[in-house]
Structure formats: structure tokens, C-alpha cells
Write a protein that holds these residues in place. Structure first.
Motif, PDB file in Angstrom:
ATOM      1  N   ALA A 118      38.206  39.783  16.375  1.00 30.94           N
ATOM      2  CA  ALA A 118      37.431  40.784  15.633  1.00 30.94           C
ATOM      3  C   ALA A 118      35.957  40.417  15.552  1.00 30.94           C
ATOM      4  O   ALA A 118      35.111  41.262  15.253  1.00 30.94           O
ATOM      5  CB  ALA A 118      38.005  40.948  14.223  1.00 30.94           C
ATOM      6  N   VAL A 119      35.645  39.147  15.790  1.00 33.42           N
ATOM      7  CA  VAL A 119      34.249  38.696  15.789  1.00 33.42           C
ATOM      8  C   VAL A 119      33.989  38.013  17.134  1.00 33.42           C
ATOM      9  O   VAL A 119      33.774  36.805  17.212  1.00 33.42           O
ATOM     10  CB  VAL A 119      33.956  37.757  14.590  1.00 33.42           C
ATOM     11  CG1 VAL A 119      33.904  38.561  13.301  1.00 33.42           C
ATOM     12  CG2 VAL A 119      35.020  36.660  14.447  1.00 33.42           C
ATOM     13  N   PRO A 120      34.016  38.798  18.226  1.00 34.94           N
ATOM     14  CA  PRO A 120      34.076  38.219  19.564  1.00 34.94           C
ATOM     15  C   PRO A 120      32.857  37.414  19.986  1.00 34.94           C
ATOM     16  O   PRO A 120      32.994  36.449  20.739  1.00 34.94           O
ATOM     17  CB  PRO A 120      34.281  39.434  20.466  1.00 34.94           C
ATOM     18  CG  PRO A 120      33.751  40.591  19.685  1.00 34.94           C
ATOM     19  CD  PRO A 120      34.078  40.269  18.263  1.00 34.94           C
ATOM     20  N   HIS A 121      31.671  37.798  19.544  1.00 39.67           N
ATOM     21  CA  HIS A 121      30.508  37.023  19.966  1.00 39.67           C
ATOM     22  C   HIS A 121      30.581  35.610  19.393  1.00 39.67           C
ATOM     23  O   HIS A 121      30.483  34.618  20.124  1.00 39.67           O
ATOM     24  CB  HIS A 121      29.200  37.689  19.541  1.00 39.67           C
ATOM     25  CG  HIS A 121      27.995  36.894  19.953  1.00 39.67           C
ATOM     26  ND1 HIS A 121      27.526  36.872  21.247  1.00 39.67           N
ATOM     27  CD2 HIS A 121      27.193  36.041  19.255  1.00 39.67           C
ATOM     28  CE1 HIS A 121      26.485  36.056  21.327  1.00 39.67           C
ATOM     29  NE2 HIS A 121      26.259  35.538  20.131  1.00 39.67           N
ATOM     30  N   THR A 122      30.778  35.527  18.076  1.00 37.81           N
ATOM     31  CA  THR A 122      30.898  34.213  17.441  1.00 37.81           C
ATOM     32  C   THR A 122      32.038  33.423  18.070  1.00 37.81           C
ATOM     33  O   THR A 122      31.887  32.238  18.405  1.00 37.81           O
ATOM     34  CB  THR A 122      31.156  34.375  15.936  1.00 37.81           C
ATOM     35  OG1 THR A 122      30.036  35.038  15.340  1.00 37.81           O
ATOM     36  CG2 THR A 122      31.349  33.031  15.254  1.00 37.81           C
ATOM     37  N   SER A 123      33.186  34.066  18.237  1.00 38.04           N
ATOM     38  CA  SER A 123      34.378  33.368  18.728  1.00 38.04           C
ATOM     39  C   SER A 123      34.227  32.916  20.173  1.00 38.04           C
ATOM     40  O   SER A 123      34.624  31.797  20.530  1.00 38.04           O
ATOM     41  CB  SER A 123      35.598  34.274  18.595  1.00 38.04           C
ATOM     42  OG  SER A 123      35.852  34.583  17.242  1.00 38.04           O
ATOM     43  N   THR A 124      33.685  33.779  21.018  1.00 39.75           N
ATOM     44  CA  THR A 124      33.523  33.422  22.431  1.00 39.75           C
ATOM     45  C   THR A 124      32.595  32.231  22.595  1.00 39.75           C
ATOM     46  O   THR A 124      32.897  31.278  23.331  1.00 39.75           O
ATOM     47  CB  THR A 124      32.986  34.619  23.233  1.00 39.75           C
ATOM     48  OG1 THR A 124      34.013  35.618  23.335  1.00 39.75           O
ATOM     49  CG2 THR A 124      32.567  34.213  24.644  1.00 39.75           C
TER      50      THR A 124
END
Length: 366
Positions: free
Chosen positions: A304-310
Motif C-alpha cells: 500500500a506504500v510502494p515507494h517507501t517499501s520498494t
């Protein structure tokens, strides 16, 4: 080596297995990287960013799998991808085999080499490729739990931090690992009263040392769990046994002891869940209610928070990717003990015991 980076197709999964920065590190060493078109858009990376880093953009998932000697992903392959994985191909991703017999059988039949992020383990016992996503999921557990405590979504109508003259909400955290500590930190920051349970006294001492006084620690056992679930508003399940199924700490009969509108967030859902009534949900349809208790069991919370997670994930996976492409999987795993522990299935053989144990296949272990 030729490396393929397909677009994730799991429901509401927008992370990507490699950033343009990672592509550049590989291509400047002479490796070839194939990225599926729009694979990085959900995380904020355009095709042009990958092309500038030296990647070749391919139009379809099928072409990426066909071109790559090694596939670098985020989530486990889903049925549409099973036929695309071929013999001797290296697949480096989260697998969570112990909770998915169908996936396990498919990867055995593919005769590929499956290296699981979640079981790469260093000498100190840490899980370096699981840690950043556990940090994200632990923090999100409180963010989402606070939301579903609201009355319009069938919660108790509790504001976790309270207000002057009104007591704060109560959060129970099962497990003092990475997920549990991050969840406790976020809940404490909101002003909630937090109780964290674990069977490891060293972890409880650590929590006691670093957390404020409104975070209290207790030894985890059935008696204490049953006592606390009656009064706590948000319960976060964050237990982990590396590569194996999570133990069921909350059984179905315990739901009857909880107050209506209590929220359960089972972060252990990828490993089968630590709550008996857990079943995987998606960001599109994240909750369900049993015995008036709200269950949030999204299997890819960090998606759900792909930028942070990626970025957080690829910061730690890239060094291992570089070892695999520079040396090949056999030599890399021979030289790196942590990476060797990531080997789960090799060319049709299970080589990671907890997977075999999960399905009663111990005799099949290689």
C-alpha cells in the motif's frame, strides 16, 4: 547474466523488484536487465528511468520470464506465472512456501532454483531481507488498526490516543520482534497504552529499555493472552518462525471473549497467520468480521506504500542480487552462509526443512 524484472500482478501490489539504481549497478558490470513495461510506475519509477540506467524494456510478463536467467521479484509467483518459470531458472523473491502448498508443488514441478528473501539469515540470526518489510508492516498495523477502530467501519469507535479527559485506547502486541517493536513504537507515539507479549525474555528486556513507560511487557502464554484480549481495543499479531507456519496464539473460541468492535491485525498472515480465524485479504477488500471482531489480514501490507517499501526492500536485496549475478547461484550460496539459508527449493527438491514439516513431507527433504 540476464536478469528479468516482471511487473507484480498480485492484487493491489505496486512494488517492484528492482529500482533504476539497482539496474545501473548491474548493467555497469556487464549484466543485462529486462524490465517489463510499467513495472515500476506504482513505485514512482518510469520506463525511461530504467532505460537511462541501461535496462531493456519488454512489453509482456511472458517475454521477461523467457529472457531472464534469474527473475527478481517482490511477491511469490501466482498461478498465472507458474507456467512461465522454467528448469534451472533462479527466482529470487518472497515465497512463504509453508503457507501455500499449491505454490510449493508448482515450484517443485518447475525444477527452478527458489531463493526466498524471508529465509536469508545472517550469523546473528537476523533476517536482513525480511526486516525492512516487517518495519513497514509493523508501523502500518497501527495506522490501519486505528482506522478500523472507527465506528463507520464497525470498530469500537475508539481514538487510540484519546483526548484530555478520555483514556487512550489499548493496544496488545503479540511478539517483540521487528513487527512488534515497530507497532509498539507507533502506538506509543499516538499515546495509546501498549502491552507487548513475547516468550523471549531478552527481547522483553530490550523493549523495556527502549520504550516509554506506557509500553509494558509481559511473558506470552495462553493465560495472559486470554486475560488481555478482553480489555484491549487493537490486537496486532507479529510472531514469526523463519520459513515456517506461525503458531496460532488466538483461537476461534477466544473471539467470544473480546469486546464487539475489537480490531485484529494479523501481520503473520503470509506465514499462515497467528490467529486461527485469519484468512488472507487484499487492499481492495481488507477486512471481514467474525463474532463482531474486525479482522484485517492483508497479505501484502507494505504494497500500500510502494515507494517507501520498494526503496527499503531493494536497499537490502541488491547486494545479494549482485552476488548471484556475479558468481552464479551455486558459488554465491557456497560463499555466503546467509544467502545459502535462502535456498528453499532446488531443481525439484525441497532443501529447507520447515517447508517439508509444514506439509508433513519430511521424508522428501534433500
Amino acid at each position: 547474466m540476464k536478469v528479468g524484472v516482471p511487473k507484480e500482478i498480485k492484487n493491489n501490489e505496486s512494488r517492484v523488484g528492482m529500482t533504476p539504481a539497482g539496474v545501473l549497478e548491474l548493467t555497469k558490470k556487464g549484466h543485462t536487465v529486462f524490465v517489463q513495461t510499467t513495472a515500476g510506475e506504482g513505485s514512482g519509477f518510469k520506463d525511461e528511468d530504467y532505460e537511462m540506467a541501461g535496462a531493456a524494456i519488454l512489453p509482456s510478463m511472458e517475454e521477461v520470464y523467457a529472457a531472464g536467467e534469474m527473475i527478481v521479484k517482490v511477491k511469490e509467483p501466482i498461478p498465472e506465472e507458474y507456467p512461465l518459470i522454467r528448469e534451472d531458472q533462479v527466482v529470487f523473491t518472497y515465497f512463504h512456501f509453508a503457507s501455500d502448498q499449491k505454490l510449493t508443488k508448482a515450484m517443485i514441478e518447475s525444477k527452478s532454483v527458489c531463493i526466498a528473501y524471508e529465509t536469508v539469515q545472517n550469523a546473528s540470526g537476523m533476517l536482513p531481507l525480511l526486516t525492512p518489510m516487517s518495519e513497514v508492516a509493523g508501523r502500518m498495523a497501527i495506522q490501519q488498526g486505528a482506522r478500523y477502530l472507527e465506528k463507520p467501519v464497525k470498530g469500537k469507535g475508539i481514538l487510540l490516543g484519546g483526548v484530555p479527559g478520555v483514556a487512550p485506547g489499548k493496544v496488545l502486541v503479540l511478539g517483540a520482534g521487528t513487527v512488534g517493536i515497530q507497532a509498539a513504537k507507533m502506538a506509543a507515539g499516538l499515546g495509546a497504552h501498549v502491552t507487548i507479549l513475547d516468550v523471549n525474555m531478552d527481547r522483553l528486556r530490550y523493549v523495556n529499555d527502549i520504550m516509554p513507560s506506557h509500553v509494558v511487557t509481559e511473558f506470552s502464554n495462553e493465560y495472559n493472552i486470554r486475560r488481555h484480549i478482553k480489555t484491549h481495543d487493537l490486537i496486532v499479531g507479529g510472531v514469526l518462525i523463519a520459513g515456517a507456519k506461525a503458531p496460532k496464539l488466538i483461537t476461534r473460541d477466544m473471539l467470544k471473549e473480546m469486546q464487539a468492535g475489537t480490531v485484529l491485525v494479523d501481520v503473520a498472515v503470509d506465514q499462515g497467520g497467528c490467529i486461527e480465524t485469519t484468512r488472507p485479504t487484499t487492499h481492495q477488500d481488507p477486512i471481514y468480521i467474525i463474532e463482531d471482531v474486525v479482522h484485517y489480514c492483508v497479505a501484502n501490507m507494505p504494497g500500500a506504500v510502494p515507494h517507501t517499501s520498494t526503496v527499503a526492500l531493494t536497499n537490502v536485496t541488491l547486494p545479494y542480487v549482485l552476488k548471484l549475478v556475479d558468481m552464479g547461484w551455486e558459488k554465491a550460496c557456497e560463499k555466503d552462509v546467509a544467502l545459502r539459508k535462502g535456498l528453499n527449493i532446488i531443481k525439484g527438491k525441497i532443501v529447507y526443512l520447515p517447508i517439508a514439516e509444514a506439509f508433513g513431507w519430511e521424508e522428501a527433504i534433500s
